[in-house]
Design an enzyme around this catalytic site. Structure first.
Site, PDB file in Angstrom:
ATOM      1  N   SER A  18      61.773  35.311  98.149  1.00 44.30           N
ATOM      2  CA  SER A  18      62.435  35.009  97.084  1.00 44.30           C
ATOM      3  C   SER A  18      63.255  33.526  97.147  1.00 44.30           C
ATOM      4  CB  SER A  18      62.893  35.811  96.334  1.00 44.30           C
ATOM      5  OG  SER A  18      62.302  36.511  95.704  1.00 44.30           O
ATOM      6  N   THR A  67      66.213  42.137  89.755  1.00 46.55           N
ATOM      7  CA  THR A  67      64.598  42.848  90.195  1.00 46.55           C
ATOM      8  C   THR A  67      65.568  44.415  90.529  1.00 46.55           C
ATOM      9  OG1 THR A  67      63.267  43.476  91.441  1.00 46.55           O
ATOM     10  CG2 THR A  67      65.679  42.037  93.038  1.00 46.55           C
ATOM     11  N   LYS A  71      66.333  45.974  85.511  1.00 44.51           N
ATOM     12  CA  LYS A  71      65.197  44.086  84.777  1.00 44.51           C
ATOM     13  C   LYS A  71      65.679  44.908  83.289  1.00 44.51           C
ATOM     14  CE  LYS A  71      61.720  43.676  87.895  1.00 44.51           C
ATOM     15  NZ  LYS A  71      60.821  43.033  88.319  1.00 44.51           N
ATOM     16  N   ASP A 107      57.788  38.382  84.732  1.00 42.88           N
ATOM     17  CA  ASP A 107      56.677  38.655  85.975  1.00 42.88           C
ATOM     18  C   ASP A 107      55.622  39.307  84.432  1.00 42.88           C
ATOM     19  OD1 ASP A 107      58.266  40.108  87.612  1.00 42.88           O
ATOM     20  OD2 ASP A 107      58.976  41.587  86.343  1.00 42.88           O
ATOM     21  N   GLY A 131      54.875  54.145  86.399  1.00 37.86           N
ATOM     22  CA  GLY A 131      55.809  53.515  85.819  1.00 37.86           C
ATOM     23  C   GLY A 131      55.670  52.566  84.903  1.00 37.86           C
ATOM     24  N   ALA A 132      57.401  53.502  84.199  1.00 38.74           N
ATOM     25  CA  ALA A 132      57.960  53.130  83.131  1.00 38.74           C
ATOM     26  C   ALA A 132      59.147  51.877  83.548  1.00 38.74           C
ATOM     27  CB  ALA A 132      57.606  53.716  81.717  1.00 38.74           C
ATOM     28  N   GLY A 133      59.182  51.640  84.475  1.00 41.20           N
ATOM     29  CA  GLY A 133      60.881  50.413  84.085  1.00 41.20           C
ATOM     30  C   GLY A 133      60.794  48.999  83.625  1.00 41.20           C
ATOM     31  N   ALA A 135      59.467  46.550  85.870  1.00 40.93           N
ATOM     32  CA  ALA A 135      58.628  45.946  86.047  1.00 40.93           C
ATOM     33  C   ALA A 135      57.146  46.613  85.390  1.00 40.93           C
ATOM     34  CB  ALA A 135      58.259  46.070  87.839  1.00 40.93           C
TER      35      ALA A 135
END
Length: 290
Positions: A18, A67, A71, A107, A131-133, A135
């Site tokens: 980044s 990140t 998040k 995102d 994944g359910a975080g 992101a």
């Protein structure tokens, strides 16, 4: 040359690209962008997320990217959310304005644009997402908003997957969402068109495959949001089986472009940023399926 100070808060981010992306694009806009990495793995445990935000504001930052694993945790530290961030329930970009902290999510945009670019034409009637975080919330929202017929969320944390499924159902309809623990993965993949990995499994700090390789049957496509390492173990395993698969390089660029515009007020050149990332990753200039 106008100075712009921004950065990234997260864990294990020392290899993030980044800074180079933002600083290089800034030079094309006659901006002296300073992009700092605030890696919590190298900071004393007693320094809180709130402390880091206060420090950044006091030091004149225009904003921060956020990140893994913050998040969703960042939400409690903000004064305001953009409508998009509120709908997703996760933030990856915070802008400081008149003493206030405003949360945004780039995102979802990054995922949608990268999918169109890297996996055009793929069937998306039924998709399995790992994944359910933070992101995962953005990727799931992007997929349903962009026409995925049915999305199954696989996540070991029961509360996290149920909360995300409920939020998505409220926006997109209950009949388009299913959630299950990892032991439901094989059944879900058996009828899926594609797989999205939005879990941390595959990152340098969490190496390995996020699902058994023998589930990667013919006819599936694979999108792994992780871009370092490149390719991930999942992308490599999928390609070895002849599947169309892409990593998160495109998503990285498009979400960064959205954040750059929020930080600077300038419209970035995404093709130029993609070319720069390919150079950083030593990829062929014609590469699309990163």
């Amino acid at each position: 040359m106008q100075e712009v100070r921004c950065g990234l808060i997260g864990a294990g981010i020392s290899m993030s690209l980044s800074p180079s992306l933002h600083q290089a694009e800034g030079r094309h806009h006659n901006l002296a962008v300073t992009y700092s990495l605030i890696d919590v793995d190298t900071i004393a445990a007693e320094v809180s997320l709130a402390d880091l935000l206060i420090s950044a504001q006091n030091e004149g930052y225009v904003g921060l990217n956020i990140t893994h694993p913050y998040k969703q945790a960042i939400l409690a530290e903000l004064d305001e959310l953009s409508p998009h961030a509120r709908a997703i329930g996760a933030v990856n970009t915070v802008v400081f304005h008149d003493g206030r902290r405003i949360g945004h999510n780039t995102d979802a945009y990054g995922f949608a644009e990268a999918f169109r670019r890297d996996l055009p034409g793929e069937c998306r009637e039924r998709v399995v997402q790992l994944g359910a975080g933070g992101a995962g919330a953005a990727c799931a929202h992007a997929q349903l908003a962009d026409g995925v017929g049915h999305l199954t969320i696989i996540e070991p944390d029961e509360r996290r997957r149920a909360d995300l499924a409920a939020a998505l159902a409220a926006s997109f309809g209950q009949d388009r969402i299913t959630h299950a623990p990892p032991d439901g993965l094989a059944d879900a993949v058996a009828t899926a068109d594609g797989i999205v990995n939005a879990s941390p499994v595959g990152m340098r700090a969490h190496p390995g495959l996020p699902l058994p390789a023998d589930l990667l049957r013919a006819g599936l496509w694979v999108f792994d949001v992780i871009y370092m390492p490149l390719p991930t173990a999942l992308v490599t395993a999928a390609r070895e089986r002849g599947l169309r698969a892409t990593g998160g390089a495109g998503m990285c660029v498009f979400q960064a472009a959205g954040a750059f515009e929020l930080f600077t007020g300038r419209q970035p050149d995404t093709e130029r940023m993609l070319a720069h990332l390919r150079q950083l990753l030593d990829l062929p200039t014609s590469s699309q399926n990163s």
